[in-house]
Design a protein around this motif. Structure first.
Motif, PDB file in Angstrom:
ATOM      1  N   UNK A   1     -52.592 112.478  -9.109  1.00  0.00           N
ATOM      2  CA  UNK A   1     -52.165 111.097  -8.933  1.00  0.00           C
ATOM      3  C   UNK A   1     -50.902 110.805  -9.733  1.00  0.00           C
ATOM      4  N   UNK A   2     -50.802 111.345 -10.966  1.00  0.00           N
ATOM      5  CA  UNK A   2     -49.608 111.225 -11.795  1.00  0.00           C
ATOM      6  C   UNK A   2     -49.123 112.628 -12.139  1.00  0.00           C
ATOM      7  N   UNK A   3     -47.821 112.812 -12.106  1.00  0.00           N
ATOM      8  CA  UNK A   3     -47.254 114.148 -12.300  1.00  0.00           C
ATOM      9  C   UNK A   3     -46.054 114.082 -13.243  1.00  0.00           C
ATOM     10  N   UNK A   4     -45.682 115.253 -13.752  1.00  0.00           N
ATOM     11  CA  UNK A   4     -44.459 115.436 -14.535  1.00  0.00           C
ATOM     12  C   UNK A   4     -43.633 116.487 -13.820  1.00  0.00           C
ATOM     13  N   UNK A   5     -42.476 116.088 -13.300  1.00  0.00           N
ATOM     14  CA  UNK A   5     -41.644 116.990 -12.511  1.00  0.00           C
ATOM     15  C   UNK A   5     -42.445 117.662 -11.399  1.00  0.00           C
ATOM     16  N   UNK A   6     -43.295 116.894 -10.758  1.00  0.00           N
ATOM     17  CA  UNK A   6     -44.054 117.395  -9.621  1.00  0.00           C
ATOM     18  C   UNK A   6     -45.299 118.173  -9.967  1.00  0.00           C
ATOM     19  N   UNK A   7     -45.584 118.352 -11.273  1.00  0.00           N
ATOM     20  CA  UNK A   7     -46.752 119.123 -11.687  1.00  0.00           C
ATOM     21  C   UNK A   7     -47.769 118.213 -12.362  1.00  0.00           C
ATOM     22  N   UNK A   8     -49.049 118.542 -12.186  1.00  0.00           N
ATOM     23  CA  UNK A   8     -50.106 117.796 -12.858  1.00  0.00           C
ATOM     24  C   UNK A   8     -49.993 117.988 -14.368  1.00  0.00           C
ATOM     25  N   UNK A   9     -50.388 116.966 -15.133  1.00  0.00           N
ATOM     26  CA  UNK A   9     -50.321 117.042 -16.590  1.00  0.00           C
ATOM     27  C   UNK A   9     -51.321 118.074 -17.107  1.00  0.00           C
ATOM     28  N   UNK A  10     -50.832 119.018 -17.868  1.00  0.00           N
ATOM     29  CA  UNK A  10     -51.674 120.044 -18.481  1.00  0.00           C
ATOM     30  C   UNK A  10     -51.019 120.464 -19.787  1.00  0.00           C
ATOM     31  N   UNK A  11     -51.637 121.418 -20.479  1.00  0.00           N
ATOM     32  CA  UNK A  11     -51.117 121.808 -21.784  1.00  0.00           C
ATOM     33  C   UNK A  11     -49.664 122.278 -21.691  1.00  0.00           C
ATOM     34  N   UNK A  12     -49.340 122.962 -20.615  1.00  0.00           N
ATOM     35  CA  UNK A  12     -47.988 123.471 -20.469  1.00  0.00           C
ATOM     36  C   UNK A  12     -46.932 122.400 -20.286  1.00  0.00           C
ATOM     37  N   UNK A  13     -47.336 121.194 -19.887  1.00  0.00           N
ATOM     38  CA  UNK A  13     -46.357 120.122 -19.655  1.00  0.00           C
ATOM     39  C   UNK A  13     -46.336 119.090 -20.786  1.00  0.00           C
TER      40      UNK A  13
ATOM     41  N   UNK B   1     -41.239 115.715 -25.789  1.00  0.00           N
ATOM     42  CA  UNK B   1     -39.893 115.968 -26.297  1.00  0.00           C
ATOM     43  C   UNK B   1     -38.823 115.685 -25.253  1.00  0.00           C
ATOM     44  N   UNK B   2     -38.625 114.391 -24.980  1.00  0.00           N
ATOM     45  CA  UNK B   2     -37.447 113.976 -24.232  1.00  0.00           C
ATOM     46  C   UNK B   2     -37.619 113.586 -22.785  1.00  0.00           C
ATOM     47  N   UNK B   3     -38.593 114.154 -22.086  1.00  0.00           N
ATOM     48  CA  UNK B   3     -38.706 113.879 -20.655  1.00  0.00           C
ATOM     49  C   UNK B   3     -39.995 113.152 -20.297  1.00  0.00           C
ATOM     50  N   UNK B   4     -40.510 112.356 -21.223  1.00  0.00           N
ATOM     51  CA  UNK B   4     -41.734 111.608 -20.946  1.00  0.00           C
ATOM     52  C   UNK B   4     -41.576 110.613 -19.819  1.00  0.00           C
ATOM     53  N   UNK B   5     -40.336 110.190 -19.567  1.00  0.00           N
ATOM     54  CA  UNK B   5     -40.093 109.252 -18.478  1.00  0.00           C
ATOM     55  C   UNK B   5     -40.363 109.842 -17.114  1.00  0.00           C
ATOM     56  N   UNK B   6     -40.482 111.177 -17.043  1.00  0.00           N
ATOM     57  CA  UNK B   6     -40.783 111.820 -15.765  1.00  0.00           C
ATOM     58  C   UNK B   6     -42.259 111.764 -15.417  1.00  0.00           C
ATOM     59  N   UNK B   7     -43.079 111.243 -16.330  1.00  0.00           N
ATOM     60  CA  UNK B   7     -44.500 111.060 -16.028  1.00  0.00           C
ATOM     61  C   UNK B   7     -44.632 109.810 -15.171  1.00  0.00           C
ATOM     62  N   UNK B   8     -44.968 109.981 -13.914  1.00  0.00           N
ATOM     63  CA  UNK B   8     -45.000 108.857 -12.993  1.00  0.00           C
ATOM     64  C   UNK B   8     -45.956 109.141 -11.838  1.00  0.00           C
ATOM     65  N   UNK B   9     -46.255 108.077 -11.108  1.00  0.00           N
ATOM     66  CA  UNK B   9     -47.152 108.236  -9.972  1.00  0.00           C
ATOM     67  C   UNK B   9     -46.533 109.181  -8.956  1.00  0.00           C
ATOM     68  N   UNK B  10     -47.342 110.072  -8.434  1.00  0.00           N
ATOM     69  CA  UNK B  10     -46.865 111.024  -7.437  1.00  0.00           C
ATOM     70  C   UNK B  10     -46.776 110.360  -6.072  1.00  0.00           C
ATOM     71  N   UNK B  11     -46.319 111.108  -5.081  1.00  0.00           N
ATOM     72  CA  UNK B  11     -46.199 110.583  -3.725  1.00  0.00           C
ATOM     73  C   UNK B  11     -46.274 111.731  -2.738  1.00  0.00           C
ATOM     74  N   UNK B  12     -46.739 111.416  -1.546  1.00  0.00           N
ATOM     75  CA  UNK B  12     -46.699 112.356  -0.439  1.00  0.00           C
ATOM     76  C   UNK B  12     -45.373 112.167   0.271  1.00  0.00           C
ATOM     77  N   UNK B  13     -44.595 113.232   0.419  1.00  0.00           N
ATOM     78  CA  UNK B  13     -43.238 113.077   0.927  1.00  0.00           C
ATOM     79  C   UNK B  13     -42.944 113.925   2.141  1.00  0.00           C
ATOM     80  N   UNK B  14     -41.901 113.509   2.857  1.00  0.00           N
ATOM     81  CA  UNK B  14     -41.425 114.252   4.024  1.00  0.00           C
ATOM     82  C   UNK B  14     -39.978 113.886   4.253  1.00  0.00           C
ATOM     83  N   UNK B  15     -39.259 114.748   4.954  1.00  0.00           N
ATOM     84  CA  UNK B  15     -37.849 114.481   5.244  1.00  0.00           C
ATOM     85  C   UNK B  15     -37.485 114.971   6.627  1.00  0.00           C
ATOM     86  N   UNK B  16     -36.473 114.373   7.212  1.00  0.00           N
ATOM     87  CA  UNK B  16     -36.026 114.740   8.556  1.00  0.00           C
ATOM     88  C   UNK B  16     -34.616 115.297   8.489  1.00  0.00           C
TER      89      UNK B  16
END
Length: 272
Positions: A86-98, A104-119
């Motif tokens: 539901x919430x991701x960091x740079x597209x990855x689920x929050x885990x020890x590795x993230x 350290x600097x990129x906490x703003x990338x923690x945000x609600x995820x989304x299902x995406x598509x492009x044409x």
């Protein structure tokens, strides 16, 4: 009931209030309310995040395909990408590795995820509890993406009441704890150390708030938003999570010093 009957009860009530809510004098009169309030804000943010777990998962490929076909008939949106959480960091689920990325600097990338598509290709116009965000590019090259779509869930109903209740309870708990700390160390050598530690924590916790809140409000007013940004982002979190963690360590040290301070043993002294 006579006055003499009510006197003991009144005296007990005053002693109880003194134990529970009254900060000691001096600088504590200023920092205890500030520390208690920011504790309430952080607790409310944590409660609202917990309430987000009542949300439905983000749309899967089948649900997204139905929605996108209805909204953009005749457009081939290609492969539909579904998020891992539901919430991701740079597209990855929050885990020890993230966690390192978060702190350290990129906490703003923690945000609600989304299902995406492009044409891909040139756009040809045709007439014909989920939020849809679409970005349309003026690019007309055959191999360029002209339409990007994201689907994500609106905040579940429990988010707001959980945030409000958490804020109130957290502020009350902070008032009681910090008030006890000031009384515990009143008139003792450890008082300066404790006041200094909690003073530093209070500054670190409050520092991101006046910077993040106005900026986020301006962002909301400048762009259409079908839903408000999460509670914690208004507190500058987790972008400033390092400041929060340092402040939390200071508070834990202050509580340890206060708990280890010897009580008064002189006759008539009140031990908290």
């Amino acid at each position: 009931m006579s006055v003499s009957d009510t006197a003991p009860a009144t005296g007990f009530g005053r002693r109880l209030l003194r134990r529970l809510g009254r900060p000691a004098g001096g600088a504590a009169v200023a920092w205890v309310p500030l520390a208690a309030l920011v504790c309430g804000l952080f607790t409310g943010a944590l409660a609202s995040r917990a309430a987000w777990e009542t949300s439905r998962p983000q749309p899967d490929r089948a649900e997204a395909a139905v929605i996108l076909t209805d909204v953009f008939p005749g457009h081939d949106l290609g492969e539909i990408d579904t998020p891992p959480a539901l919430f991701v960091v740079y597209g990855h689920a929050l885990r020890l590795g993230t966690v390192r990325t978060l702190v350290f600097g990129d906490g703003g990338e923690y945000q609600e995820s989304a299902t995406g598509a492009g044409a891909l290709g040139a756009l040809t116009a045709r007439r014909g509890d989920t939020i849809l965000n679409a970005s349309i590019s003026s690019q007309t090259a055959v191999d360029a993406s002209y339409l990007s779509v994201e689907l994500h869930r609106a905040p579940p109903p429990l988010v707001v009441p959980a945030g409000v209740l958490g804020t109130v309870l957290g502020a009350v708990a902070g008032w009681l704890v910090f008030g006890w700390v000031t009384r515990r160390t009143e008139g003792r050598r450890s008082r300066g150390t404790v006041n200094g530690l909690i003073g530093v924590a209070t500054v670190l916790w409050w520092l991101p708030v006046p910077l993040a809140a106005p900026q986020l409000l301006h962002h909301h007013l400048g762009e259409p938003h079908p839903a408000w940004h999460p509670y914690w982002e208004w507190l500058g979190q987790p972008a400033a999570s390092l400041l929060f963690l340092v402040g939390a360590v200071c508070v834990l040290l202050a509580l340890g010093v206060a708990a280890g301070t010897r009580r008064h043993t002189t006759p008539g002294a009140t031990a908290d």
